[in-house]
Design a protein around this motif. Structure first.
Motif, mmCIF file in Angstrom:
data_model
loop_
_atom_site.group_PDB
_atom_site.id
_atom_site.type_symbol
_atom_site.label_atom_id
_atom_site.label_comp_id
_atom_site.label_asym_id
_atom_site.label_seq_id
_atom_site.Cartn_x
_atom_site.Cartn_y
_atom_site.Cartn_z
ATOM 1 N N PHE A 6 -5.529 -6.827 77.837
ATOM 2 C CA PHE A 6 -5.820 -6.823 76.373
ATOM 3 C C PHE A 6 -7.498 -7.140 76.716
ATOM 4 O O PHE A 6 -7.452 -8.424 77.551
ATOM 5 N N CYS A 7 -8.153 -6.121 76.635
ATOM 6 C CA CYS A 7 -10.055 -6.066 76.582
ATOM 7 C C CYS A 7 -10.609 -5.165 75.539
ATOM 8 O O CYS A 7 -9.923 -4.380 74.919
ATOM 9 N N SER A 8 -11.746 -5.746 75.344
ATOM 10 C CA SER A 8 -12.774 -4.950 74.569
ATOM 11 C C SER A 8 -13.134 -3.432 74.537
ATOM 12 O O SER A 8 -12.852 -2.889 75.928
ATOM 13 N N ALA A 9 -13.261 -2.266 74.063
ATOM 14 C CA ALA A 9 -13.628 -0.862 74.669
ATOM 15 C C ALA A 9 -15.144 -0.571 73.917
ATOM 16 O O ALA A 9 -15.353 0.374 74.066
ATOM 17 N N VAL A 97 0.891 -10.816 81.317
ATOM 18 C CA VAL A 97 -0.031 -10.057 80.219
ATOM 19 C C VAL A 97 -1.063 -11.033 80.537
ATOM 20 O O VAL A 97 -1.127 -12.272 80.816
ATOM 21 N N VAL A 98 -2.393 -10.125 80.343
ATOM 22 C CA VAL A 98 -3.476 -11.217 80.582
ATOM 23 C C VAL A 98 -4.737 -10.772 79.364
ATOM 24 O O VAL A 98 -4.969 -8.928 79.071
ATOM 25 N N ILE A 99 -5.165 -11.782 79.232
ATOM 26 C CA ILE A 99 -6.554 -11.525 78.137
ATOM 27 C C ILE A 99 -7.602 -11.284 78.351
ATOM 28 O O ILE A 99 -7.736 -12.547 79.079
ATOM 29 N N MET A 100 -8.355 -10.522 77.930
ATOM 30 C CA MET A 100 -9.671 -10.556 78.843
ATOM 31 C C MET A 100 -10.789 -10.695 77.905
ATOM 32 O O MET A 100 -10.194 -11.249 76.515
ATOM 33 N N VAL A 101 -12.304 -10.112 77.924
ATOM 34 C CA VAL A 101 -12.828 -10.367 76.551
ATOM 35 C C VAL A 101 -13.037 -9.891 75.996
ATOM 36 O O VAL A 101 -12.664 -8.603 76.265
ATOM 37 N N THR A 106 -8.888 -8.168 70.354
ATOM 38 C CA THR A 106 -8.294 -8.407 71.812
ATOM 39 C C THR A 106 -7.237 -9.930 71.404
ATOM 40 O O THR A 106 -6.587 -10.537 72.114
ATOM 41 N N LEU A 107 -8.605 -10.957 70.178
ATOM 42 C CA LEU A 107 -8.095 -12.462 69.715
ATOM 43 C C LEU A 107 -6.649 -11.631 68.937
ATOM 44 O O LEU A 107 -5.308 -12.537 68.960
ATOM 45 N N GLY A 137 -14.233 -22.774 74.153
ATOM 46 C CA GLY A 137 -13.974 -23.066 73.194
ATOM 47 C C GLY A 137 -12.581 -22.439 72.670
ATOM 48 O O GLY A 137 -11.837 -23.937 72.070
ATOM 49 N N LEU A 138 -11.831 -21.734 73.071
ATOM 50 C CA LEU A 138 -10.465 -21.715 72.441
ATOM 51 C C LEU A 138 -9.299 -22.331 73.505
ATOM 52 O O LEU A 138 -8.569 -23.029 73.200
#
Length: 180
Positions: A6-9, A97-101, A106-107, A137-138
């Motif tokens: 999961f990451c930004s478009a 699962v990998v959560i990227m910036v 994404t959050l 921060g998260l």
């Protein structure tokens, strides 16, 4: 291993693009598949390009209202009715699962995946890839949640924070028990 990312478009700063490209190449060279939002823009494009160029497989899961942005030439492309179905389909196709910036989308994906894991709805390893301290921060908030009793399991059982792609892939291969 099918690695859901999961990451930004969005088009982002080079510090995020470079890290994403490096991680994508590791996925591809490792013989893994990328399960991603199917978009051919921003970090999603960087990830797809890197994985494909390094010999990995692409499994895209887009959504109807973004179908005009899907990447041509993916090994598989699914278009879902809505965002909820998209997240579910991505998780079904993933071993990890990998959560990227990313932003609010994404959050949202991250919190849903973690909530499902918390309740035992999946046991797939989850990594927050903390590129350039993006998730500091998260991480601090999660530590507070754990310390104050808001998490029913240890934070380390819920999510792993990695600083780079090498650490991310090493953790996933160890936890998934699958090597590329």
């Amino acid at each position: 291993m099918n690695i859901c990312v999961f990451c930004s478009a969005a088009d982002l700063d080079d510090r995020y693009v470079t890290a994403a490209r490096e991680f994508a190449e590791l996925i591809g060279r490792g013989g893994h598949a990328l399960v991603w939002g199917g978009s051919d823009t921003g970090l999603m494009k960087v990830m797809a390009d890197g994985v494909q160029e390094a010999g990995g497989k692409l499994i895209g899961v887009s959504v109807e209202f973004l179908a005009h942005k899907v990447r041509e030439g993916a090994d598989e492309m699914v278009v879902t009715k809505d965002l909820a179905e998209r997240k579910a389909q991505m998780l079904v196709r993933a071993d990890a699962v990998v959560i990227m910036v990313g932003g609010t989308g994404t959050l949202d994906e991250a919190t849903e995946i973690l909530e499902l894991r918390k309740h035992g709805m999946h046991s797939k390893p989850v990594v927050l890839l903390n590129t350039a301290g993006f998730y500091d921060g998260l991480k601090q908030q999660f530590q507070r949640m754990e310390a104050e009793g808001f998490l029913p399991l240890p934070l380390t059982d819920l999510v792993f924070f990695a600083e780079d792609g090498v650490g991310t892939l090493a953790y996933l291969e160890e936890k998934a028990g699958i090597q590329g």
